[in-house]
Design a protein around this motif. Sequence first.
Motif, PDB file in Angstrom:
ATOM      1  N   ILE A 231       0.703  -1.308  -0.028  1.00 44.36           N
ATOM      2  CA  ILE A 231       0.175  -0.061  -0.070  1.00 44.36           C
ATOM      3  C   ILE A 231       0.758   1.142  -0.157  1.00 44.36           C
ATOM      4  CG2 ILE A 231      -1.426   1.512   1.268  1.00 44.36           C
ATOM      5  CD1 ILE A 231      -2.779  -1.334   2.190  1.00 44.36           C
ATOM      6  N   THR A 234       2.059   1.939  -3.523  1.00 42.44           N
ATOM      7  CA  THR A 234       1.332   2.524  -4.387  1.00 42.44           C
ATOM      8  C   THR A 234       1.223   3.972  -4.053  1.00 42.44           C
ATOM      9  OG1 THR A 234      -0.513   1.986  -3.041  1.00 42.44           O
ATOM     10  CG2 THR A 234      -0.055   0.328  -4.672  1.00 42.44           C
ATOM     11  N   ARG A 273      -8.281  -3.186   0.799  1.00 43.13           N
ATOM     12  CA  ARG A 273      -7.479  -2.011   0.128  1.00 43.13           C
ATOM     13  C   ARG A 273      -6.414  -2.755  -1.002  1.00 43.13           C
ATOM     14  NH1 ARG A 273      -4.605   2.190   3.943  1.00 43.13           N
ATOM     15  NH2 ARG A 273      -4.126   3.100   1.952  1.00 43.13           N
ATOM     16  N   VAL A 274      -5.684  -3.774  -0.561  1.00 45.10           N
ATOM     17  CA  VAL A 274      -4.843  -4.536  -1.314  1.00 45.10           C
ATOM     18  C   VAL A 274      -5.766  -4.893  -2.609  1.00 45.10           C
ATOM     19  CG1 VAL A 274      -3.177  -6.254  -1.631  1.00 45.10           C
ATOM     20  CG2 VAL A 274      -3.006  -4.835   0.461  1.00 45.10           C
ATOM     21  N   LEU A 277      -6.389  -2.484  -5.046  1.00 45.60           N
ATOM     22  CA  LEU A 277      -5.114  -2.118  -6.037  1.00 45.60           C
ATOM     23  C   LEU A 277      -4.793  -3.028  -6.809  1.00 45.60           C
ATOM     24  CD1 LEU A 277      -3.238  -0.529  -2.733  1.00 45.60           C
ATOM     25  CD2 LEU A 277      -3.930   0.888  -4.748  1.00 45.60           C
TER      26      LEU A 277
END
Length: 453
Positions: A231, A234, A273-274, A277
């Motif tokens: 995260i 990114t 979240r991962v 992404l």
Amino acid sequence: MTLLDLMPAPVASRPDARLTALPVAIIGAGPIGLAAAAHLAEREIPFVIYERGDAAGAAIREWGHTRLFSPWEHLVDDAAARLLAGTGWSVPRPTRAPSGAELVADYLEPLAAHEAITPQIRRGVEVLAVTREGMDRTRTRGRSQAPFALRLRLADGRVVDETARAVVDASGTWGQANPLGSGGLEPLGWSDVADRVLPALPDVLGRDRARVAGRHVTVVGAGHSAANTLIALTSLAVDEPATRITWLIRNASAARISSDGDELEGRGALGSRVQRLIADGRIEVVDRFETLRAERTADGLRLHGRRDGEATAHDTDVVVVATGFRPDLGMLRELRLELDDIVEAPRRLAPLIDPNEHSCGTVSPHGYRELAHPESGFFIVGMKSYGRAPTFLLKTGYEQVRSVVAWLAGDVESAGRVELVLPATGVCSTDAGGCDAPAGAATPATAGSSCCA
């Protein structure tokens, strides 16, 4: 009836006058070691803390940029809070999860500076080995009455021996990373590419930015510390568009960072979240990759391995090793330990923390009975007590040391009364050591690590 019911509980022997005059040795001035000190101070039992770093919470300082999963209400030991209350200190906002740096500044530093603790901390002292005075592990007669002897390397380089009535090993697992190789060993050629490798939880937005910005970075590991680094990378890629991110995992999926049923909001959100992404194409995933060998290339390194039984290779500029941690047991070689063959935790504790059966929130309360070894008076606590199991919470360690200190004080009733309520989770693992793991980390100290924060 279970196997644990058949195992006799450790019996407190009456130490002779020489032993009672000696302090309890605590290895490590992280959250668990300082909590043990607070409990010993409350019971007026002499102690000394040996800390390898220059300051308390040295391991946590290395990943201080990372936020923990647990809010403050789960991060402060009760005895420590009672000590600090006398100085006007109060728990920061209970429902807020701090960063590692905040945990150190707002809790560990005030605790280490308390007048009941700070004179007993020996900073810059590395414990090289622990044994019984005048006895290797093969000698039995009079063993339980012999003091412990700790071989120490002092800050000035001198090596000395000091004695103790009991030893509480709270040294954690931070700095003892699991090797990248699929067989539990470092890949062949690993030393040749060491300058292109970063440890778990690098500060990619700060201290380590220059090493990763605009480069192809491969994060290896399937736990929360890997997710945290992904995260952060990114975020870096927004300002440094040439930054390319690959997630390399051994299994078919990273089930450890599932967000299902997690009562710790920060930890539960990490997996979601991962996955977003990855779906957006900002993280490339290479799964089922078993690393065997590494070699330098003109611009970076190449990992050779197997995928679905076929030989394969992966080229990258930088590798981040987020594969979890394991305990350093070498310094305990002359002690009589009873460790589980698989996870390297105390044998009575191992069935309670087996990562195949338990998450952070389903670990049963446990104390001195489960942590005891044939070496009476010696206890491994905190992240190190979990061996290779990635399920540790600071709150669990605090209950461990409360029980152990009560037993050392001869208060067997209090020692046996273990109670613990933990936030539930479906799947839990991290990779930082020796501490409450950061939001993606022993685990640290992690701490960790392979631990849950």
